[in-house]
Design a protein around this motif. Structure first.
Motif, PDB file in Angstrom:
ATOM      1  N   GLY A 107       0.793  -1.220   0.000  1.00 56.70           N
ATOM      2  CA  GLY A 107       0.000   0.000   0.000  1.00 56.70           C
ATOM      3  C   GLY A 107       0.824   1.268   0.000  1.00 56.70           C
ATOM      4  N   ALA A 108       1.989   1.259  -0.671  1.00 57.42           N
ATOM      5  CA  ALA A 108       2.837   2.449  -0.721  1.00 57.42           C
ATOM      6  C   ALA A 108       2.834   3.032  -2.126  1.00 57.42           C
ATOM      7  CB  ALA A 108       4.264   2.097  -0.312  1.00 57.42           C
ATOM      8  N   ARG A 109       3.268   4.278  -2.234  1.00 63.73           N
ATOM      9  CA  ARG A 109       3.294   4.919  -3.541  1.00 63.73           C
ATOM     10  C   ARG A 109       4.538   4.538  -4.329  1.00 63.73           C
ATOM     11  NH1 ARG A 109       2.243   9.890  -0.668  1.00 63.73           N
ATOM     12  NH2 ARG A 109       0.004  10.108  -0.339  1.00 63.73           N
ATOM     13  N   ASP A 110       5.604   4.200  -3.617  1.00 59.66           N
ATOM     14  CA  ASP A 110       6.849   3.842  -4.304  1.00 59.66           C
ATOM     15  C   ASP A 110       7.749   3.158  -3.291  1.00 59.66           C
ATOM     16  OD1 ASP A 110       9.039   3.683  -6.062  1.00 59.66           O
ATOM     17  OD2 ASP A 110       8.482   5.557  -7.015  1.00 59.66           O
ATOM     18  N   LEU A 111       8.922   2.710  -3.739  1.00 60.78           N
ATOM     19  CA  LEU A 111       9.927   2.237  -2.797  1.00 60.78           C
ATOM     20  C   LEU A 111      10.413   3.428  -1.969  1.00 60.78           C
ATOM     21  CD1 LEU A 111      12.081  -0.160  -5.001  1.00 60.78           C
ATOM     22  CD2 LEU A 111      10.558  -0.819  -3.156  1.00 60.78           C
ATOM     23  N   ALA A 112      11.095   3.146  -0.865  1.00 62.60           N
ATOM     24  CA  ALA A 112      11.531   4.230   0.009  1.00 62.60           C
ATOM     25  C   ALA A 112      12.513   5.160  -0.703  1.00 62.60           C
ATOM     26  CB  ALA A 112      12.160   3.660   1.280  1.00 62.60           C
ATOM     27  N   PHE A 113      13.389   4.590  -1.550  1.00 65.44           N
ATOM     28  CA  PHE A 113      14.417   5.412  -2.201  1.00 65.44           C
ATOM     29  C   PHE A 113      14.333   5.242  -3.719  1.00 65.44           C
ATOM     30  CE2 PHE A 113      16.352   3.841   1.846  1.00 65.44           C
ATOM     31  CZ  PHE A 113      16.170   5.012   2.563  1.00 65.44           C
ATOM     32  N   PRO A 114      13.435   5.983  -4.367  1.00 65.12           N
ATOM     33  CA  PRO A 114      13.260   5.811  -5.812  1.00 65.12           C
ATOM     34  C   PRO A 114      14.526   6.095  -6.607  1.00 65.12           C
ATOM     35  CG  PRO A 114      11.479   7.106  -4.885  1.00 65.12           C
ATOM     36  CD  PRO A 114      12.504   6.963  -3.813  1.00 65.12           C
ATOM     37  N   ARG A 115      15.295   7.090  -6.183  1.00 69.64           N
ATOM     38  CA  ARG A 115      16.506   7.412  -6.946  1.00 69.64           C
ATOM     39  C   ARG A 115      17.547   6.322  -6.818  1.00 69.64           C
ATOM     40  NH1 ARG A 115      17.378  13.708  -5.529  1.00 69.64           N
ATOM     41  NH2 ARG A 115      16.471  12.947  -3.600  1.00 69.64           N
ATOM     42  N   ILE A 116      17.650   5.760  -5.606  1.00 71.34           N
ATOM     43  CA  ILE A 116      18.596   4.653  -5.423  1.00 71.34           C
ATOM     44  C   ILE A 116      18.142   3.448  -6.235  1.00 71.34           C
ATOM     45  CG2 ILE A 116      19.452   3.010  -3.711  1.00 71.34           C
ATOM     46  CD1 ILE A 116      19.679   5.275  -1.766  1.00 71.34           C
ATOM     47  N   ASN A 117      16.821   3.294  -6.373  1.00 75.41           N
ATOM     48  CA  ASN A 117      16.294   2.210  -7.189  1.00 75.41           C
ATOM     49  C   ASN A 117      16.762   2.362  -8.637  1.00 75.41           C
ATOM     50  OD1 ASN A 117      14.790  -0.067  -7.703  1.00 75.41           O
ATOM     51  ND2 ASN A 117      12.864   1.029  -7.962  1.00 75.41           N
ATOM     52  N   LEU A 118      16.675   3.591  -9.132  1.00 71.51           N
ATOM     53  CA  LEU A 118      17.142   3.823 -10.509  1.00 71.51           C
ATOM     54  C   LEU A 118      18.656   3.605 -10.587  1.00 71.51           C
ATOM     55  CD1 LEU A 118      16.355   4.692 -13.363  1.00 71.51           C
ATOM     56  CD2 LEU A 118      16.852   7.041 -12.716  1.00 71.51           C
ATOM     57  N   LEU A 119      19.366   4.077  -9.548  1.00 74.15           N
ATOM     58  CA  LEU A 119      20.820   3.864  -9.512  1.00 74.15           C
ATOM     59  C   LEU A 119      21.149   2.376  -9.578  1.00 74.15           C
ATOM     60  CD1 LEU A 119      23.738   4.941  -9.030  1.00 74.15           C
ATOM     61  CD2 LEU A 119      23.290   4.703  -6.592  1.00 74.15           C
ATOM     62  N   SER A 120      20.362   1.553  -8.883  1.00 71.87           N
ATOM     63  CA  SER A 120      20.592   0.106  -8.932  1.00 71.87           C
ATOM     64  C   SER A 120      20.539  -0.393 -10.368  1.00 71.87           C
ATOM     65  CB  SER A 120      19.528  -0.660  -8.146  1.00 71.87           C
ATOM     66  OG  SER A 120      19.509  -0.287  -6.830  1.00 71.87           O
ATOM     67  N   TRP A 121      19.537   0.098 -11.093  1.00 73.10           N
ATOM     68  CA  TRP A 121      19.414  -0.370 -12.477  1.00 73.10           C
ATOM     69  C   TRP A 121      20.623   0.068 -13.291  1.00 73.10           C
ATOM     70  CZ3 TRP A 121      18.589   2.039 -17.365  1.00 73.10           C
ATOM     71  CH2 TRP A 121      18.371   1.126 -18.396  1.00 73.10           C
ATOM     72  N   TYR A 122      21.060   1.321 -13.090  1.00 73.00           N
ATOM     73  CA  TYR A 122      22.227   1.781 -13.853  1.00 73.00           C
ATOM     74  C   TYR A 122      23.481   1.000 -13.482  1.00 73.00           C
ATOM     75  CZ  TYR A 122      20.019   5.466 -16.468  1.00 73.00           C
ATOM     76  OH  TYR A 122      19.255   6.125 -17.371  1.00 73.00           O
ATOM     77  N   LEU A 123      23.621   0.665 -12.206  1.00 71.41           N
ATOM     78  CA  LEU A 123      24.776  -0.152 -11.811  1.00 71.41           C
ATOM     79  C   LEU A 123      24.700  -1.518 -12.481  1.00 71.41           C
ATOM     80  CD1 LEU A 123      25.123   0.625  -8.000  1.00 71.41           C
ATOM     81  CD2 LEU A 123      26.693   1.256  -9.820  1.00 71.41           C
TER      82      LEU A 123
END
Lengths: 549, 235, 108
Positions: A107-123
């Motif tokens: 029931g959340a709008r996003d993960l706690a750290f959306p930018r870190i999530n994107l960073l994970s994908w770039y890594l």
């Protein structure tokens, strides 16, 4: 909310139509879009790894080394292992399905750290590109395990770039796990208590613990391997006073729990699907939640069973053997409870459930043969034979890949807003199951007969079983390509999916398919237990669902 | 800057601009950031843990050789650097305190002090590394070591085992120094932003989390100092 | 950015612990004294006790930093402690189970 106000799919704002163009995807912080980015990239790496598997099986069709010679063959199985383990098996379920579903499920709008999530994908992509570079530059032939001093002293291939690629991908994995733990602790909707969490979320929580606490050890180990190779240090080189077994300890401290990074999310998927298609509450919810945590922790206590014949002390081998048996207990609890959940359930046989059946059976075989290998006496006999290869493929392919396919089918309507063709789905599930068993069951026999792994040539007496295995691999490849085709087909031509095509429990089915960018119009408040299937009734017949309401 | 400081004093009815869209409350956001940082530090413990494991194994295997090699390190460099790092930890604590009290100039000042102390540490480390180069104590082709086991003066040290000690010395202190460099860079950025008034009592999470990171790096050194410099001197 | 946030649920930041200068400086002085102590003890031959003393002092210092400088003593969040304990526990597993092999080998 399941019978929400009818809205035309084409007009409603969803995460898919909220922005167009490459920038809206590459700079997105929406967990759902990042999940799609991961879906595309892990699929790519799955087919790269699969390509190497195909070449391996082709070479093993005949006893002689006719397609490739041993040098090339060494590279083939190494690249197959490294690509599959680090760029498909470990990220696939958490980064695709976990990323997409965990925030919605709690029931959340996003993960706690959306930018870190994107960073994970770039890594992940950075590591992946370096891996692709390594492949194009000639590949590595260390075996996926990088054993020293072979990897640090004797091989001429690009070991350092491969190690750095996996180091980078490792930090992608760490950050994903970190993000999940914080999200599950901090972002749950009111009423979404720990004992109401879907088991999918529980299993990702356990997985994340391993990712955060295990991965750094292999990361620093690979740094040491790269430094040792670059500067000719002696940390792992016996000729310089180092101890190669230390490398194996550090490597397996992560890489055995990594098996649970692969299988635990799959267990979460299967728990969701078994409940839905049996129309029953999960049997023993608390035991199931505790079992995934127990597997995660016990998984850290067993690593040296990979080293029984490597020269570790017999006393510590005894202890590690005993501890390895302990992991079987929570694993068995999972299998018993899935079975008990199905008992007297009103079971229907849709595609996700077929894959879940396959998972339960194949994982059980994979797990039980693991007990053979945990036994010191038998392990000495079958170490580095095809028995081991068959064992871990039963867990990783028969377990993890089948669960991943099960989850993709189950949530495909939610992710894309389109139904996949059910008939084709069932056919593909059948083909995958037959192809898988034909590929890997003969390998148990081959291994027991003594055929060693990692050789491109073998005595003629092993040929029949190897031909069977290669034939199976061909069928399996068809089984993998088929969903690729009809999934892509369904995006354009599939029937529009309703919000809850399976009449399933869980918050993710209460939002429209596909979900809007912010997931929930208003914050949901959870007042019901997980898997309240007795309140939900039967699965609607797909033909009669009012499409698009 | 002035508006930001004013906003901190007035009880804010308007949503804090630092509150991200996917959080419901500031408290939730702050707790998420704090938990995330602690998990990152847990990850760091295991990252350094691999090297500590290697150190433990070889210290057990090559006890006397490690003792002899350890004696070549200069305790005073180690002790001074420990003190420098402890001072920098204090300045970080004071920086967080300044942020909590809305003191922009004090915050910037303590951050700059932290950076300077970090640079002093790295400078001393550089001097130590230079001495290792001069003494041929850097692992590699030019490595040379002559010494005897401390408790058995008649027993020659195996230079290969000493080389492993120095490999681990450079790996551990090098990785630690890399963390210091990242920390200095981090505080440099934060100091600029702090000077521009980005942080206040309402929002100082980056200062607090960078502080946690710095304290962690300090703790790693608190263990490296005795393990590498002190404990094998007599045996 | 804040269009989705529910303003009515916005509560003021809870009272964070603000460390006093006096106690911070006091902890800092204790840490410096410990450093001097551990360096000094290293010059005295205590046999196996040298290792124990050095590591005990280091652990004492680390605990001080965690509790006071990292504010763990004042936090109401139990989770922080859990994360710290887990990290130490898993490090302990790595070290002890690896050493279990090295210390019981019958060959060298």
């Amino acid at each position: 909310m399941a019978t929400a106000v009818p809205v035309d799919v084409t007009e409603r704002e969803t995460y898919l139509n909220s922005g167009y163009g490459i920038k809206s995807w590459l700079l997105t912080r929406d967990h759902k879009r990042i999940a799609i980015l991961y879906l595309l990239s892990v699929t790519l790496f799955f087919f790269i790894g699969g390509f190497f598997a195909l070449l391996i099986r082709l070479e093993l069709l005949t006893p002689a080394g006719d397609l490739v010679q041993s040098d090339t063959y060494n590279k083939l199985f190494t690249m197959h292992g490294q690509v599959m383990v680090f760029f498909f098996l470990i990220p696939a379920v958490p980064a695709v399905l976990g990323n997409f579903l965990i925030p919605i499920m709690i029931g959340a709008r996003d993960l706690a750290f959306p930018r870190i999530n994107l960073l994970s994908w770039y890594l992940y992509i950075a590591g992946g590109l370096l891996m692709v570079y390594t492949i194009l530059a000639g590949g590595v032939d260390t075996g996926w395990t990088f054993y020293t001093p072979l990897s640090t002293e004797f091989l001429k291939t690009d070991v350092i770039t491969a190690a750095i690629a996996i180091f980078i991908a490792g930090f992608s994995s760490i950050l994903t796990g970190l993000n999940f733990i914080v999200t599950i602790h901090r972002m749950r909707a009111p009423g979404m208590t720990w004992d109401r969490l879907p088991l999918f979320v529980w299993s990702h929580y356990a997985t994340s613990i391993i990712q955060v606490l295990g991965t750094p050890v292999v990361a620093i180990t690979l740094v040491l391997v790269a430094l040792e190779r670059l500067l000719h240090l002696g940390i792992f080189n016996p000729a310089l006073g180092g101890d190669p077994l230390l490398f194996q300890h550090l490597f397996w401290f992560y890489s055995h729990p990594a098996v649970y990074i692969m299988i635990l999310p799959g267990m979460g998927i299967v728990s969701e699907i078994v409940c839905c298609f049996s129309r029953k509450r999960i049997f023993g919810y608390k035991a199931m939640a505790l079992a995934v945590l127990a597997i995660a922790v016990l998984g850290f206590l067993v690593w040296a069973h990979h080293m029984f014949v490597a020269g570790i002390s017999v006393y510590s081998a005894l202890v590690f053997s005993l501890l390895s048996y302990f992991v079987a207990v929570p694993s068995a609890v999972k299998v018993f409870n899935w079975t008990s959940t199905m008992y007297k359930g009103s079971i229907t046989y849709q595609t996700p459930m077929l894959y879940a059946f396959g998972f339960i059976g194949l994982f059980t075989i994979g797990g039980l043969t693991g007990l053979f290998l945990a036994c010191l006496g038998i392990d000495v006999h079958v170490t580095d034979t095809y028995f081991v290869v068959a064992h871990f493929h039963y867990v990783m392919v028969g377990g993890m890949v089948l669960a991943y396919l099960a989850g993709l089918h189950f949530w495909w309507p939610k992710i894309t807003g389109r139904m996949y063709p059910e008939g084709w789905g069932k056919l593909a599930a059948l083909i995958v199951f037959i192809g898988f068993n034909l590929t890997f069951f003969p390998q148990f026999i081959l291994g027991y007969m003594g055929m060693p792994r990692r050789y491109h040539a073998y005595p003629a007496e092993f040929q029949v079983l190897n031909v069977l295995s290669t034939a199976g691999a061909t069928i399996l490849a068809v089984g993998y390509l088929l969903p690729m085709v009809y999934f892509v087909w369904s995006i354009r031509y599939g029937k529009p999916a309703p919000a809850n095509p399976w009449n399933a429990a869980g918050l993710e089915w209460q939002v429209p398919s596909p979900p809007p960018t912010s997931n929930f119009e208003e914050q949901p408040i959870v007042t019901w237990e997980a898997y309240n299937y007795e309140e939900l009734g039967e699965i609607p017949d797909q033909q009669e669902v009012p499409v698009g309401h | 800057m002035a508006t930001n400081e004013a906003a901190a004093i007035v009880p804010h009815e308007e949503p804090n601009p630092a509150l991200l869209h996917h959080f419901v409350t500031e408290e939730q956001q702050k707790n998420a950031a704090s938990l995330g940082m602690w998990l990152f530090l847990a990850q760091e413990v295991m990252f350094f843990g691999g090297m500590f494991c290697a150190y433990l194994v070889y210290r057990y295997k090559y006890f006397g050789d490690f003792g002899s090699a350890s004696q070549t390190l200069n305790i005073w460099y180690g002790a001074i650097n420990t003190a420098v790092l402890l001072c920098s930890s204090l300045t970080v604590v004071l920086a967080v305190r300044a942020a909590q009290l809305n003191k922009r100039k004090a915050l910037t000042m303590w951050l700059v002090f932290t950076i300077l102390l970090g640079l002093v540490f790295l400078g001393v480390k550089g001097i130590e590394y230079k001495e290792k180069f001069e003494n041929h104590h850097v692992p590699g082709p030019s490595f040379a070591y002559h010494g005897t086991v401390p408790s058995h003066p008649d027993q020659q040290v195996n230079p290969r085992h000493a080389e492993i000690y120095f490999s681990l010395y450079f790996a551990m202190t090098g990785m630690h120094a890399l963390h210091m460099i990242i920390g200095v860079g981090l505080f440099g950025t934060l100091a600029v932003w702090a000077w521009r008034g980005k942080y206040s009592a309402n929002y100082y999470t980056p200062i607090e989390n960078a502080g946690l990171y710095w304290h962690f790096v300090d703790i790693v050194w608190i263990y490296l100092f005795p393990l590498l410099y002190l404990i094998d001197r007599h045996r | 950015m804040t269009e989705h946030s529910n303003a009515s649920q916005n509560t003021a930041t809870p009272h964070e612990h603000i460390s006093s200068i006096g106690s911070s400086v006091a902890i800092w002085i204790v840490l410096l004294i410990c450093t001097a102590l551990t360096a000094g003890v290293a010059f005295i031959d205590l046999g196996p006790l040298n290792t124990i003393v050095a590591l005990t002092i280091a652990t004492f210092k680390a605990i001080l930093v965690v509790l006071f400088f990292m504010h763990v003593k004042y936090t109401h969040e139990k989770l922080t402690g859990l994360v710290i304990v887990s990290a130490i526990f898993f490090l302990f597993l790595l070290l002890t189970l690896s050493m279990a092999d090295y210390t019981t080998r019958l060959w060298h």
